[in-house]
Design a protein around this motif. Structure first.
Motif, PDB file in Angstrom:
ATOM      1  N   ILE A 243      67.400   3.218  -0.210  1.00 51.43           N
ATOM      2  CA  ILE A 243      66.437   2.272   0.327  1.00 51.43           C
ATOM      3  C   ILE A 243      66.953   0.931   0.204  1.00 51.43           C
ATOM      4  CG2 ILE A 243      64.504   0.737  -0.309  1.00 51.43           C
ATOM      5  CD1 ILE A 243      63.118   3.241  -1.515  1.00 51.43           C
ATOM      6  N   MET A 244      67.967   0.696  -0.809  1.00 55.23           N
ATOM      7  CA  MET A 244      68.698  -0.848  -0.882  1.00 55.23           C
ATOM      8  C   MET A 244      69.762  -0.980   0.224  1.00 55.23           C
ATOM      9  SD  MET A 244      68.699  -0.997  -5.048  1.00 55.23           S
ATOM     10  CE  MET A 244      69.322  -2.812  -5.143  1.00 55.23           C
ATOM     11  N   LYS A 245      70.347   0.285   0.558  1.00 59.80           N
ATOM     12  CA  LYS A 245      71.149   0.393   1.557  1.00 59.80           C
ATOM     13  C   LYS A 245      70.868  -0.212   2.923  1.00 59.80           C
ATOM     14  CE  LYS A 245      74.720   3.069   1.704  1.00 59.80           C
ATOM     15  NZ  LYS A 245      75.572   4.391   1.478  1.00 59.80           N
ATOM     16  N   ASN A 246      69.524   0.404   3.124  1.00 57.80           N
ATOM     17  CA  ASN A 246      68.969   0.611   4.371  1.00 57.80           C
ATOM     18  C   ASN A 246      67.972  -0.462   4.856  1.00 57.80           C
ATOM     19  OD1 ASN A 246      70.569   2.888   5.828  1.00 57.80           O
ATOM     20  ND2 ASN A 246      69.805   3.754   3.825  1.00 57.80           N
ATOM     21  N   THR A 247      67.546  -1.372   3.998  1.00 53.32           N
ATOM     22  CA  THR A 247      66.708  -2.370   4.276  1.00 53.32           C
ATOM     23  C   THR A 247      67.638  -3.768   4.440  1.00 53.32           C
ATOM     24  OG1 THR A 247      66.397  -2.803   1.861  1.00 53.32           O
ATOM     25  CG2 THR A 247      64.644  -1.443   3.036  1.00 53.32           C
ATOM     26  N   SER A 248      67.037  -4.701   5.214  1.00 51.22           N
ATOM     27  CA  SER A 248      67.479  -5.834   5.607  1.00 51.22           C
ATOM     28  C   SER A 248      67.860  -6.633   4.381  1.00 51.22           C
ATOM     29  CB  SER A 248      66.750  -6.563   6.805  1.00 51.22           C
ATOM     30  OG  SER A 248      66.555  -5.731   8.022  1.00 51.22           O
ATOM     31  N   GLN A 249      67.214  -6.613   3.509  1.00 51.27           N
ATOM     32  CA  GLN A 249      67.184  -7.478   2.371  1.00 51.27           C
ATOM     33  C   GLN A 249      66.693  -7.034   1.252  1.00 51.27           C
ATOM     34  OE1 GLN A 249      64.699 -10.919   2.589  1.00 51.27           O
ATOM     35  NE2 GLN A 249      65.977 -12.283   1.433  1.00 51.27           N
TER      36      GLN A 249
END
Length: 197
Positions: free
Chosen positions: A186-192
């Motif tokens: 999730i952290m890698k694939n969200t913009s922020q």
């Protein structure tokens, strides 16, 4: 039209949020807000100026401050869009906000979670790790507000290892259990990713 708000006795950020709600409802008119402390007064003045509203303190005594906000044609108030989600993740690693006094930290975290329900757009994900998982399994005030976010489409995730560590896996009240692989994904694939500690 004059809308009156009595915000005395309300903790931060409720006076500002209640004022913003009433301003959002009208195109033209006056919102009169009564507060009981200078911090609330300053916060409402800042809000009014940020929205290009005309604002005046019309009465100020000890514990009694009346602020008049005039909304007109030049006012820019953001229209709240329900169920709008931002491509972001909020990462919460503690049941308290900030370092220092624990009691104050708990109050601040409670206020932060509540304010998230009043600020659009909502994030797509809120991830809880370490003692942060107590906010999804033990803290009734934060659970209530997290359920509001979840109903609007926000994914509420609590680390399974952390729930196990604190003996809370069977008492999770909002959201679902996740693992470190999913958290990293999730952290890698969200913009922020916004980290709250």
């Amino acid at each position: 039209m004059v809308i009156e708000i009595d915000a005395r006795g309300l903790g931060c950020p409720k006076p500002v949020i209640n004022t913003k709600k009433e301003l959002d409802k009208i195109e033209n008119g006056i919102v009169s807000v009564t507060v009981d402390n200078s911090i609330a007064k300053e916060n409402i003045l800042k809000l009014s100026k940020s929205l290009n509203c005309e604002v005046n303190v019309v009465k100020e005594e000890v514990g009694f401050i009346v602020i008049e906000i005039k909304k007109g044609e030049n006012t820019v108030v953001e229209v709240k869009k329900e169920n709008e989600l931002e491509d972001s993740c909020i990462f919460i690693s503690s049941d308290k906000m900030g370092l220092g006094n624990d009691e104050l930290g708990e109050v601040l975290m409670k206020g932060y979670i509540y304010t998230l329900t009043e600020a659009n757009p909502y994030p797509k994900h809120i991830v809880f790790v370490n003692s942060g998982v107590k906010l999804t399994a033990q803290n009734k005030a934060t659970i209530e507000n997290l359920k509001i976010l979840e109903t609007s489409g926000v994914e509420i995730l609590s680390c399974g290892t952390c729930l196990d560590y604190y003996g809370l896996k069977d008492t999770l009240e909002v959201g679902s259990i996740t693992n470190m692989y999913n958290i990293v994904d999730i952290m890698k694939n969200t913009s922020q990713t916004i980290s709250i500690q």
